[in-house]
Motif scaffolding. Structure first.
Motif, PDB file in Angstrom:
ATOM      1  N   GLN A  46      22.522 -77.095  13.702  1.00 64.12           N
ATOM      2  CA  GLN A  46      23.462 -76.814  12.380  1.00 64.12           C
ATOM      3  C   GLN A  46      23.767 -78.115  11.784  1.00 64.12           C
ATOM      4  O   GLN A  46      23.862 -79.187  12.418  1.00 64.12           O
ATOM      5  CB  GLN A  46      24.558 -75.645  12.632  1.00 64.12           C
ATOM      6  N   ILE A  47      24.424 -78.028  10.441  1.00 67.93           N
ATOM      7  CA  ILE A  47      24.803 -79.304  10.036  1.00 67.93           C
ATOM      8  C   ILE A  47      26.372 -79.291  10.279  1.00 67.93           C
ATOM      9  O   ILE A  47      27.319 -78.752  10.202  1.00 67.93           O
ATOM     10  CB  ILE A  47      24.593 -79.186   8.392  1.00 67.93           C
ATOM     11  N   HIS A  48      26.518 -80.819  10.266  1.00 69.47           N
ATOM     12  CA  HIS A  48      28.194 -81.083  10.588  1.00 69.47           C
ATOM     13  C   HIS A  48      28.301 -82.563  10.099  1.00 69.47           C
ATOM     14  O   HIS A  48      27.209 -83.107   9.951  1.00 69.47           O
ATOM     15  CB  HIS A  48      28.366 -81.134  12.195  1.00 69.47           C
ATOM     16  N   ASN A  49      29.660 -83.052   9.891  1.00 73.60           N
ATOM     17  CA  ASN A  49      29.923 -84.416   9.611  1.00 73.60           C
ATOM     18  C   ASN A  49      30.975 -84.688  10.484  1.00 73.60           C
ATOM     19  O   ASN A  49      31.747 -83.754  11.069  1.00 73.60           O
ATOM     20  CB  ASN A  49      29.735 -84.575   8.120  1.00 73.60           C
ATOM     21  N   HIS A  79      37.373 -84.500  13.246  1.00 76.58           N
ATOM     22  CA  HIS A  79      37.043 -83.403  12.804  1.00 76.58           C
ATOM     23  C   HIS A  79      35.584 -83.530  11.988  1.00 76.58           C
ATOM     24  O   HIS A  79      35.418 -84.280  11.390  1.00 76.58           O
ATOM     25  CB  HIS A  79      38.146 -82.344  12.195  1.00 76.58           C
ATOM     26  N   CYS A  80      35.118 -82.011  11.900  1.00 79.42           N
ATOM     27  CA  CYS A  80      33.910 -81.948  11.078  1.00 79.42           C
ATOM     28  C   CYS A  80      34.577 -81.684   9.435  1.00 79.42           C
ATOM     29  O   CYS A  80      35.506 -80.867   9.790  1.00 79.42           O
ATOM     30  CB  CYS A  80      33.361 -80.670  11.528  1.00 79.42           C
ATOM     31  N   HIS A  81      33.998 -82.295   8.626  1.00 77.05           N
ATOM     32  CA  HIS A  81      34.621 -82.064   7.378  1.00 77.05           C
ATOM     33  C   HIS A  81      34.247 -80.940   6.491  1.00 77.05           C
ATOM     34  O   HIS A  81      34.136 -80.817   5.512  1.00 77.05           O
ATOM     35  CB  HIS A  81      34.888 -83.268   6.740  1.00 77.05           C
ATOM     36  N   ARG A 135      35.059 -74.899   6.647  1.00 74.14           N
ATOM     37  CA  ARG A 135      34.940 -73.691   7.640  1.00 74.14           C
ATOM     38  C   ARG A 135      34.953 -73.988   9.097  1.00 74.14           C
ATOM     39  O   ARG A 135      35.576 -73.528   9.713  1.00 74.14           O
ATOM     40  CB  ARG A 135      33.924 -72.962   7.047  1.00 74.14           C
ATOM     41  N   HIS A 136      34.156 -74.863   9.352  1.00 78.90           N
ATOM     42  CA  HIS A 136      33.957 -75.290  10.561  1.00 78.90           C
ATOM     43  C   HIS A 136      35.432 -75.965  11.289  1.00 78.90           C
ATOM     44  O   HIS A 136      35.844 -75.810  12.449  1.00 78.90           O
ATOM     45  CB  HIS A 136      33.149 -76.483  10.685  1.00 78.90           C
ATOM     46  N   GLU A 137      35.854 -76.728  10.372  1.00 80.52           N
ATOM     47  CA  GLU A 137      37.201 -77.360  10.904  1.00 80.52           C
ATOM     48  C   GLU A 137      38.326 -76.236  11.225  1.00 80.52           C
ATOM     49  O   GLU A 137      38.982 -76.228  12.003  1.00 80.52           O
ATOM     50  CB  GLU A 137      37.640 -78.531   9.710  1.00 80.52           C
ATOM     51  N   GLY A 190      38.173 -74.497  14.416  1.00 79.11           N
ATOM     52  CA  GLY A 190      38.419 -75.331  15.491  1.00 79.11           C
ATOM     53  C   GLY A 190      37.533 -76.235  15.921  1.00 79.11           C
ATOM     54  O   GLY A 190      37.787 -76.963  17.078  1.00 79.11           O
ATOM     55  N   MET A 191      36.629 -76.832  14.916  1.00 86.55           N
ATOM     56  CA  MET A 191      35.963 -78.127  15.099  1.00 86.55           C
ATOM     57  C   MET A 191      36.895 -79.353  14.713  1.00 86.55           C
ATOM     58  O   MET A 191      36.173 -80.115  14.016  1.00 86.55           O
ATOM     59  CB  MET A 191      34.730 -78.154  14.591  1.00 86.55           C
ATOM     60  N   MET A 192      37.760 -79.446  15.706  1.00 83.63           N
ATOM     61  CA  MET A 192      38.749 -80.599  15.455  1.00 83.63           C
ATOM     62  C   MET A 192      39.462 -80.850  16.548  1.00 83.63           C
ATOM     63  O   MET A 192      39.452 -80.259  17.554  1.00 83.63           O
ATOM     64  CB  MET A 192      39.573 -80.242  14.299  1.00 83.63           C
TER      65      MET A 192
END
Ligand SMILES: [Cu+2]
Length: 486
Positions: free
Chosen positions: A392-395, A451-453, A456-458, A461-463
């Protein structure tokens, strides 16, 4: 249908179909230019800004009123501007009916002034962080960062630009007349319902996707160019969507700056890809009376098939029309050299850390406001090896510092990633080594975020959190909020 025609792809978007507005945007509204924020200088020499987060109403679609949020206005906020070396104080007053924060994205500053999830501002309260600007001229921005609510708060309209100036940039022959030949371009995708209201929802894996583009809050914007060259400060202010900007006719432009400052030299290109939170400064030339459209072309996200489609990898947009006047004032050529970027040396790294982003977790952990994930010693250089561990896509965004890219899957970075950065797209299974130096501010009790910017991911909990401490110092056991509100 008028401009509404660009807003009718909702169903397709949910199913992950391709969205294209190329050739379909009327460009019938003048681009709004966010005003420069007023400031005063207090008795201690600090430049003081007053910002108020508030609810408002905006007419994006003619004849329709949308409920929106803004800073000192109905939607988005004024452009803050300060110079290197200046002390600033920003009084942030919350007139909303729920708590929020304001984070200074890309700014090097004390953690308690950062505006992350530990610096909540309750309704009716004012938060007044202060710091000294100590970094190169560049285009930063500000937006809320309340844990779990960042996506909706930004989507509703809380965001603005924060331009930093310095003596080096000021000596370069570049367009810099704000709102004349130096234009903020805040790009956001939205979904409107039949009544012209902003629709929240339509979740795809990366978050909320819209099929309609606003620039500085203007739908179908055009800008009347009166100079031979115009500098655009591009900000991806979307919550989830990645853009690859270019111009109609594949016109070449000069990429002069990225997140944290000017490049060493301009990079002539015809595309620049920006994931959520990233910025780019470009200079584009126009000829008298021509019309040139800033577009977003299908971004290369490194994803496959349906996943790529659902992440917007097949989408294209008409974004902003530049209308050149019949006669244009002359502009200088873009200088061959811009700034000296001191290179951080991996030999100096005191620590190497690894971060795997996968399934809304970083290193398998969900964000916990009461857990410190990393402890960094002030005045040290570190290498952070970051990898998107699935398809999936993340930054990846780091607070407090601007970093340099050492390599991407072992290869030196391309020109567009050769300068200072604070946010970077992570194609799947591609290790990226970042190098950064932590200076000036140590506080064992106030964490910074990484975190992922994709918001929604952030929010999901993607932080994670890091503190910067003095040598030998332990992080505080109680991360009590340092927020000083009144
Ligand atoms: Cu992500």
């Amino acid at each position: 249908m008028g401009t509404a025609i660009v807003g009718c792809g909702v169903v397709e978007s949910v199913r992950g179909r391709q969205v294209s507005t190329i050739g379909e945007v009327a460009f019938n509204q003048p681009l709004a230019i966010p005003p420069l924020a007023k400031s005063t200088v207090d008795g201690e020499g600090r430049r003081v800004f007053d910002l108020t987060a508030q609810a408002g109403q905006s007419e994006f679609l003619a004849g329709h009123t949308a409920e929106t949020w803004g800073i000192n206005g109905d939607y988005l906020g004024p452009t803050l501007r300060a110079s290197r070396g200046e002390r600033v104080q920003i009084n942030v007053h919350n007139e909303l009916d729920e708590a929020t924060t304001l984070h200074w994205h890309g700014m090097h500053l004390p953690a308690e002034a950062d505006g992350g999830p530990h610096q909540m501002i309750d309704p009716g309260e004012t938060w007044s962080p202060s710091w000294q600007v100590g970094q190169p001229a560049t285009t930063l921005w500000y937006h809320p960062h309340p844990h779990g609510e960042t996506e909706t708060h930004v989507y509703r309209g809380l965001a603005g630009m924060f331009i930093l100036d310095d003596d080096i940039e000021a000596q370069l022959d570049l367009p810099r007349d704000y709102g004349v030949d130096d234009i903020p371009v805040i790009v956001q995708d939205k979904t409107f319902d039949g009544d012209g209201q902003l629709v929240e929802g339509h979740q795809q894996n990366p978050g909320m996707f819209g099929d309609t583009i606003l620039v500085n809050g203007t739908l179908g914007p055009y800008y009347e160019v009166r100079h031979e060259r115009v500098r655009l400060r591009l900000l991806n202010g979307s919550t989830a969507r990645t853009y690859t900007f270019g111009f109609s006719g594949d016109r070449t432009f000069a990429l002069i700056g990225t997140d944290g400052g000017l490049l060493a030299e301009p990079h002539d290109t015809d595309r620049v890809r920006l994931s959520p939170g990233e910025r780019a400064e470009v200079v584009v030339s126009v000829k008298p009376e021509e019309r040139v459209v800033l577009r977003s072309y299908p971004p290369d996200l490194g994803l496959d098939g349906t996943t790529n489609r659902q992440a917007g990898g097949e989408d294209s947009f008409d974004v902003l029309e530049l209308r050149a006047g019949a006669t244009l004032e002359s502009s200088p050529q873009v200088p061959d050299g811009l700034v000296v970027i001191p290179r951080l040396d991996p030999v100096d790294a005191a620590e190497t850390r690894h971060f795997e982003l996968r399934s809304r977790r970083i290193n398998g952990k969900e964000m916990d406001m009461n857990r410190i994930d990393e402890v960094v010693t002030v005045d040290t250089t570190e290498i952070w090896e970051v990898e998107n561990g699935h398809g999936q896509i993340h930054n990846f965004h780091v607070h407090d510092v601007q970093f340099q890219v050492l390599d991407i899957d072992g290869t030196p970075p391309p020109p567009e990633l050769s300068g200072w950065k604070d946010t970077i797209l992570l194609p799947p299974r591609t290790p990226i080594r970042l190098i950064m130096r932590f200076t000036d501010y140590a506080d064992p009790a106030a964490p910074y975020m990484f975190h992922c910017h994709l918001l929604r991911h952030e929010d999901d909990g993607m932080m994670g959190q890091f503190v910067v401490v003095e040598p030998g110092q332990e992080p505080a056991s109680d991360l009590g909020s340092h927020t000083d509100t009144h």
